[in-house]
Design a protein around this motif. Structure first.
Motif, PDB file in Angstrom:
ATOM      1  N   TYR A 130      40.620  32.821  46.522  1.00 11.88           N
ATOM      2  CA  TYR A 130      41.491  31.927  47.639  1.00 11.88           C
ATOM      3  C   TYR A 130      39.984  30.525  47.422  1.00 11.88           C
ATOM      4  O   TYR A 130      39.883  29.813  47.648  1.00 11.88           O
ATOM      5  CB  TYR A 130      42.102  32.705  49.060  1.00 11.88           C
ATOM      6  N   SER A 131      39.114  32.374  48.360  1.00 15.38           N
ATOM      7  CA  SER A 131      37.483  31.645  48.398  1.00 15.38           C
ATOM      8  C   SER A 131      37.119  30.066  47.243  1.00 15.38           C
ATOM      9  O   SER A 131      36.771  29.170  48.383  1.00 15.38           O
ATOM     10  CB  SER A 131      37.047  32.367  48.950  1.00 15.38           C
ATOM     11  N   TRP A 132      38.090  31.153  46.094  1.00 13.53           N
ATOM     12  CA  TRP A 132      37.196  29.103  45.119  1.00 13.53           C
ATOM     13  C   TRP A 132      37.913  28.831  45.369  1.00 13.53           C
ATOM     14  O   TRP A 132      37.457  27.585  43.559  1.00 13.53           O
ATOM     15  CB  TRP A 132      36.841  31.186  44.204  1.00 13.53           C
ATOM     16  N   GLN A 133      38.731  28.614  45.639  1.00 14.14           N
ATOM     17  CA  GLN A 133      39.573  27.555  45.991  1.00 14.14           C
ATOM     18  C   GLN A 133      39.089  26.006  46.545  1.00 14.14           C
ATOM     19  O   GLN A 133      40.134  25.314  46.787  1.00 14.14           O
ATOM     20  CB  GLN A 133      41.187  27.814  45.528  1.00 14.14           C
ATOM     21  N   THR A 134      38.449  26.637  47.518  1.00 15.82           N
ATOM     22  CA  THR A 134      37.620  26.121  48.970  1.00 15.82           C
ATOM     23  C   THR A 134      36.741  25.059  47.906  1.00 15.82           C
ATOM     24  O   THR A 134      36.100  25.776  46.935  1.00 15.82           O
ATOM     25  CB  THR A 134      37.478  26.672  49.879  1.00 15.82           C
ATOM     26  N   PRO A 135      35.705  24.472  48.978  1.00 14.22           N
ATOM     27  CA  PRO A 135      34.707  24.002  49.187  1.00 14.22           C
ATOM     28  C   PRO A 135      33.840  25.354  48.702  1.00 14.22           C
ATOM     29  O   PRO A 135      32.343  25.122  47.492  1.00 14.22           O
ATOM     30  CB  PRO A 135      34.350  23.013  49.897  1.00 14.22           C
ATOM     31  N   GLN A 136      33.804  26.302  48.600  1.00 14.31           N
ATOM     32  CA  GLN A 136      32.461  27.477  48.957  1.00 14.31           C
ATOM     33  C   GLN A 136      32.416  27.227  47.047  1.00 14.31           C
ATOM     34  O   GLN A 136      31.850  27.977  46.615  1.00 14.31           O
ATOM     35  CB  GLN A 136      33.154  28.938  48.748  1.00 14.31           C
ATOM     36  N   ALA A 137      33.539  27.066  46.235  1.00 14.05           N
ATOM     37  CA  ALA A 137      33.394  27.463  44.699  1.00 14.05           C
ATOM     38  C   ALA A 137      31.841  26.539  44.032  1.00 14.05           C
ATOM     39  O   ALA A 137      31.640  27.066  43.215  1.00 14.05           O
ATOM     40  CB  ALA A 137      34.692  26.445  43.959  1.00 14.05           C
ATOM     41  N   GLY A 138      31.647  25.490  44.822  1.00 12.91           N
ATOM     42  CA  GLY A 138      30.845  24.798  44.495  1.00 12.91           C
ATOM     43  C   GLY A 138      29.008  26.400  44.320  1.00 12.91           C
ATOM     44  O   GLY A 138      28.405  26.274  43.886  1.00 12.91           O
ATOM     45  N   LEU A 139      29.373  26.988  45.307  1.00  9.20           N
ATOM     46  CA  LEU A 139      28.855  28.473  45.310  1.00  9.20           C
ATOM     47  C   LEU A 139      28.078  29.299  43.850  1.00  9.20           C
ATOM     48  O   LEU A 139      27.438  29.307  43.895  1.00  9.20           O
ATOM     49  CB  LEU A 139      29.117  28.982  46.619  1.00  9.20           C
ATOM     50  N   VAL A 140      29.143  29.240  43.025  1.00  8.33           N
ATOM     51  CA  VAL A 140      29.010  29.813  41.700  1.00  8.33           C
ATOM     52  C   VAL A 140      29.002  28.749  40.799  1.00  8.33           C
ATOM     53  O   VAL A 140      29.299  28.932  39.472  1.00  8.33           O
ATOM     54  CB  VAL A 140      30.285  30.675  41.972  1.00  8.33           C
ATOM     55  N   SER A 141      29.771  27.719  41.415  1.00  5.38           N
ATOM     56  CA  SER A 141      29.987  26.613  39.640  1.00  5.38           C
ATOM     57  C   SER A 141      29.023  26.467  38.520  1.00  5.38           C
ATOM     58  O   SER A 141      29.213  26.591  37.845  1.00  5.38           O
ATOM     59  CB  SER A 141      30.314  25.379  40.577  1.00  5.38           C
ATOM     60  N   GLY A 142      27.167  26.796  38.716  1.00  9.06           N
ATOM     61  CA  GLY A 142      26.962  26.752  38.175  1.00  9.06           C
ATOM     62  C   GLY A 142      26.362  28.325  37.433  1.00  9.06           C
ATOM     63  O   GLY A 142      25.627  27.991  36.368  1.00  9.06           O
ATOM     64  N   MET A 143      27.004  28.614  37.906  1.00  9.64           N
ATOM     65  CA  MET A 143      26.371  30.326  37.744  1.00  9.64           C
ATOM     66  C   MET A 143      27.269  30.712  36.216  1.00  9.64           C
ATOM     67  O   MET A 143      28.276  30.338  36.101  1.00  9.64           O
ATOM     68  CB  MET A 143      26.810  31.529  38.263  1.00  9.64           C
ATOM     69  N   ASP A 144      27.062  31.051  35.086  1.00 11.65           N
ATOM     70  CA  ASP A 144      27.751  32.082  34.213  1.00 11.65           C
ATOM     71  C   ASP A 144      28.438  33.022  34.384  1.00 11.65           C
ATOM     72  O   ASP A 144      28.505  33.366  36.314  1.00 11.65           O
ATOM     73  CB  ASP A 144      26.599  32.200  33.027  1.00 11.65           C
ATOM     74  N   ALA A 145      29.832  33.195  33.508  1.00 16.08           N
ATOM     75  CA  ALA A 145      30.911  33.988  33.702  1.00 16.08           C
ATOM     76  C   ALA A 145      29.993  35.977  34.257  1.00 16.08           C
ATOM     77  O   ALA A 145      30.532  36.243  35.355  1.00 16.08           O
ATOM     78  CB  ALA A 145      31.483  34.382  32.482  1.00 16.08           C
ATOM     79  N   GLY A 146      28.870  36.372  34.027  1.00 15.22           N
ATOM     80  CA  GLY A 146      28.639  37.048  34.139  1.00 15.22           C
ATOM     81  C   GLY A 146      27.665  37.847  35.909  1.00 15.22           C
ATOM     82  O   GLY A 146      28.023  38.861  36.021  1.00 15.22           O
ATOM     83  N   GLN A 147      27.187  36.387  35.828  1.00 14.88           N
ATOM     84  CA  GLN A 147      26.466  36.409  37.422  1.00 14.88           C
ATOM     85  C   GLN A 147      27.686  35.728  38.280  1.00 14.88           C
ATOM     86  O   GLN A 147      27.414  36.919  39.427  1.00 14.88           O
ATOM     87  CB  GLN A 147      25.203  35.001  37.059  1.00 14.88           C
ATOM     88  N   ARG A 148      28.842  34.902  37.607  1.00 12.40           N
ATOM     89  CA  ARG A 148      29.838  34.616  39.092  1.00 12.40           C
ATOM     90  C   ARG A 148      30.423  36.390  39.069  1.00 12.40           C
ATOM     91  O   ARG A 148      30.917  36.703  40.064  1.00 12.40           O
ATOM     92  CB  ARG A 148      30.654  33.806  38.686  1.00 12.40           C
ATOM     93  N   ASN A 149      30.855  36.634  37.902  1.00 11.57           N
ATOM     94  CA  ASN A 149      31.566  37.690  38.373  1.00 11.57           C
ATOM     95  C   ASN A 149      30.795  39.437  39.049  1.00 11.57           C
ATOM     96  O   ASN A 149      31.666  39.946  40.194  1.00 11.57           O
ATOM     97  CB  ASN A 149      32.094  39.077  36.913  1.00 11.57           C
ATOM     98  N   ALA A 150      29.542  39.210  39.019  1.00  3.49           N
ATOM     99  CA  ALA A 150      28.275  40.281  39.769  1.00  3.49           C
ATOM    100  C   ALA A 150      28.024  39.512  41.283  1.00  3.49           C
ATOM    101  O   ALA A 150      29.029  40.944  42.482  1.00  3.49           O
ATOM    102  CB  ALA A 150      27.248  39.984  39.556  1.00  3.49           C
ATOM    103  N   VAL A 151      28.360  38.399  42.214  1.00  2.00           N
ATOM    104  CA  VAL A 151      28.394  38.103  43.029  1.00  2.00           C
ATOM    105  C   VAL A 151      29.660  38.376  43.524  1.00  2.00           C
ATOM    106  O   VAL A 151      30.120  38.785  45.137  1.00  2.00           O
ATOM    107  CB  VAL A 151      28.457  35.900  42.536  1.00  2.00           C
ATOM    108  N   ILE A 152      31.240  38.095  42.744  1.00  2.00           N
ATOM    109  CA  ILE A 152      32.109  38.609  43.055  1.00  2.00           C
ATOM    110  C   ILE A 152      32.617  39.576  43.342  1.00  2.00           C
ATOM    111  O   ILE A 152      32.877  40.191  44.854  1.00  2.00           O
ATOM    112  CB  ILE A 152      33.405  37.504  41.960  1.00  2.00           C
TER     113      ILE A 152
END
Length: 64
Positions: free
Chosen positions: A21-43
């Motif tokens: 749910y959080s990644w469907q809000t403006p918070q998505a911009g926090l991880v939008s520039g990351m590659d899939a590996g980085q994004r998955n690690a943050v999540i």
């Protein structure tokens, strides 16, 4: 200018649902520039923190 605040409780059936749910809000911009590996690690890190600090909701609740 006046700013009014509102506090609401939102329940999710799991920490993963909360993150999804959080990644469907403006918070998505926090991880939008990351590659899939980085994004998955943050999540995964967020889900771990959330899972260890909150109680899972006993029933599924949808936010509209």
């Amino acid at each position: 200018m006046t700013i009014d605040t509102t506090t609401q409780n939102i329940r999710f059936p799991s920490s993963k649902n909360m993150c999804d749910y959080s990644w469907q809000t403006p918070q998505a911009g926090l991880v939008s520039g990351m590659d899939a590996g980085q994004r998955n690690a943050v999540i995964a890190a967020i889900m771990g923190d959330v899972s260890s600090s909150v109680q899972e909701a006993p029933t599924q609740v949808f936010v509209q």
